[in-house]
Write a protein that holds these residues in place. Structure first.
Motif, PDB file in Angstrom:
ATOM      1  N   UNK A  97       0.842  -1.205   0.000  1.00 10.14           N
ATOM      2  CA  UNK A  97       0.000   0.000   0.000  1.00 10.14           C
ATOM      3  C   UNK A  97       0.878   1.255   0.000  1.00 10.14           C
ATOM      4  N   UNK A  98       1.943   1.248   0.784  1.00  5.34           N
ATOM      5  CA  UNK A  98       2.855   2.400   0.802  1.00  5.34           C
ATOM      6  C   UNK A  98       3.494   2.603  -0.573  1.00  5.34           C
ATOM      7  N   UNK A 103       3.737   5.711  -5.695  1.00  5.89           N
ATOM      8  CA  UNK A 103       3.663   5.745  -7.160  1.00  5.89           C
ATOM      9  C   UNK A 103       2.477   6.590  -7.614  1.00  5.89           C
ATOM     10  N   UNK A 104       1.339   6.457  -6.948  1.00  3.08           N
ATOM     11  CA  UNK A 104       0.148   7.228  -7.320  1.00  3.08           C
ATOM     12  C   UNK A 104       0.395   8.729  -7.160  1.00  3.08           C
ATOM     13  N   UNK A 105       0.969   9.119  -6.023  1.00  2.00           N
ATOM     14  CA  UNK A 105       1.242  10.540  -5.780  1.00  2.00           C
ATOM     15  C   UNK A 105       2.251  11.074  -6.791  1.00  2.00           C
ATOM     16  N   UNK A 107       2.864   9.955  -9.751  1.00  2.00           N
ATOM     17  CA  UNK A 107       2.233  10.009 -11.067  1.00  2.00           C
ATOM     18  C   UNK A 107       1.344  11.241 -11.195  1.00  2.00           C
ATOM     19  N   UNK A 108       0.626  11.596 -10.126  1.00  2.00           N
ATOM     20  CA  UNK A 108      -0.194  12.815 -10.168  1.00  2.00           C
ATOM     21  C   UNK A 108       0.696  14.047 -10.350  1.00  2.00           C
ATOM     22  N   UNK A 109       1.822  14.081  -9.663  1.00  2.00           N
ATOM     23  CA  UNK A 109       2.753  15.203  -9.812  1.00  2.00           C
ATOM     24  C   UNK A 109       3.290  15.238 -11.238  1.00  2.00           C
ATOM     25  N   UNK A 110       3.625  14.084 -11.774  1.00  2.00           N
ATOM     26  CA  UNK A 110       4.156  14.008 -13.139  1.00  2.00           C
ATOM     27  C   UNK A 110       3.121  14.481 -14.153  1.00  2.00           C
ATOM     28  N   UNK A 111       1.880  14.042 -13.985  1.00  2.00           N
ATOM     29  CA  UNK A 111       0.826  14.464 -14.914  1.00  2.00           C
ATOM     30  C   UNK A 111       0.602  15.969 -14.862  1.00  2.00           C
ATOM     31  N   UNK A 112       0.658  16.531 -13.669  1.00  2.00           N
ATOM     32  CA  UNK A 112       0.491  17.978 -13.539  1.00  2.00           C
ATOM     33  C   UNK A 112       1.623  18.699 -14.266  1.00  2.00           C
ATOM     34  N   UNK A 113       2.850  18.175 -14.146  1.00  2.00           N
ATOM     35  CA  UNK A 113       3.978  18.778 -14.852  1.00  2.00           C
ATOM     36  C   UNK A 113       3.828  18.686 -16.355  1.00  2.00           C
ATOM     37  N   UNK A 114       3.325  17.564 -16.833  1.00  2.00           N
ATOM     38  CA  UNK A 114       3.106  17.403 -18.277  1.00  2.00           C
ATOM     39  C   UNK A 114       2.043  18.384 -18.752  1.00  2.00           C
ATOM     40  N   UNK A 115       0.969  18.538 -17.976  1.00  2.00           N
ATOM     41  CA  UNK A 115      -0.093  19.486 -18.345  1.00  2.00           C
ATOM     42  C   UNK A 115       0.443  20.914 -18.398  1.00  2.00           C
ATOM     43  N   UNK A 116       1.297  21.280 -17.445  1.00  2.00           N
ATOM     44  CA  UNK A 116       1.863  22.631 -17.447  1.00  2.00           C
ATOM     45  C   UNK A 116       2.755  22.842 -18.659  1.00  2.00           C
ATOM     46  N   UNK A 117       3.518  21.820 -19.032  1.00  2.00           N
ATOM     47  CA  UNK A 117       4.391  21.936 -20.198  1.00  2.00           C
ATOM     48  C   UNK A 117       3.580  22.046 -21.482  1.00  2.00           C
ATOM     49  N   UNK A 118       2.420  21.384 -21.550  1.00  2.00           N
ATOM     50  CA  UNK A 118       1.596  21.431 -22.756  1.00  2.00           C
ATOM     51  C   UNK A 118       0.872  22.759 -22.908  1.00  2.00           C
ATOM     52  N   UNK A 119       0.694  23.515 -21.839  1.00  2.00           N
ATOM     53  CA  UNK A 119      -0.001  24.790 -21.914  1.00  2.00           C
ATOM     54  C   UNK A 119       0.881  25.885 -22.488  1.00  2.00           C
TER      55      UNK A 119
END
Length: 141
Positions: A97-98, A103-105, A107-119
């Motif tokens: 679980x840990x 990994x989930x957290x 991945x959320x940070x990574x996705x946010x970074x990708x979204x910022x780069x795409x903007x």
């Protein structure tokens, strides 16, 4: 020697060994992932990775220590195996679980970074199209 003490020693050895193995694996492979999340900032990736590994150790070793207490007196070899299977099963579930939470957290940070780069547009605007100037008034249709 009391069989409960034998169960404690085996439980601690296996639990600590598993915690160290998982933490090293997360640390080694997580650094690459963090470097991507943090846009290649290696020093920050190393620092965040180290902090995550230390937090992982603290939480899991704290849980292992709290879960050490045996509920029943162990009187035979069967009791040792039964106690160890329950305790180690719970420790493995907590480690899993840990790991999935980390990994989930990340991945959320990574996705946010990708979204910022795409903007951010890849090329700044060069000019205007058609007869428009800097600003065109809306036409009433």
């Amino acid at each position: 020697m009391d069989l409960t003490v034998v169960a404690y020693v085996v439980y601690l050895a296996i639990s600590i060994g598993l915690t160290v193995w998982v933490a090293r694996t997360l640390g080694r492979n997580g650094r690459i992932f963090l470097s991507d999340v943090l846009r290649g900032n290696e020093k920050l990736a190393d620092a965040v990775n180290h902090l995550l590994v230390v937090g992982f150790y603290l939480v899991n070793l704290g849980f292992v220590a709290l879960y050490l207490n045996a509920d029943n007196l162990i009187t035979d070899a069967r009791g040792i195996f039964e106690a160890l299977s329950v305790k180690l099963g719970v420790v493995l579930l907590v480690l899993g679980v840990m790991h999935l939470g980390n990994v989930w957290i990340l991945n959320k940070i990574r996705r946010r970074g990708i979204m910022e780069r795409e903007q951010v547009p890849p090329v700044p605007p060069q000019g205007f199209s058609g007869d428009q100037g800097a600003w065109a008034a809306p036409t009433g249709a």
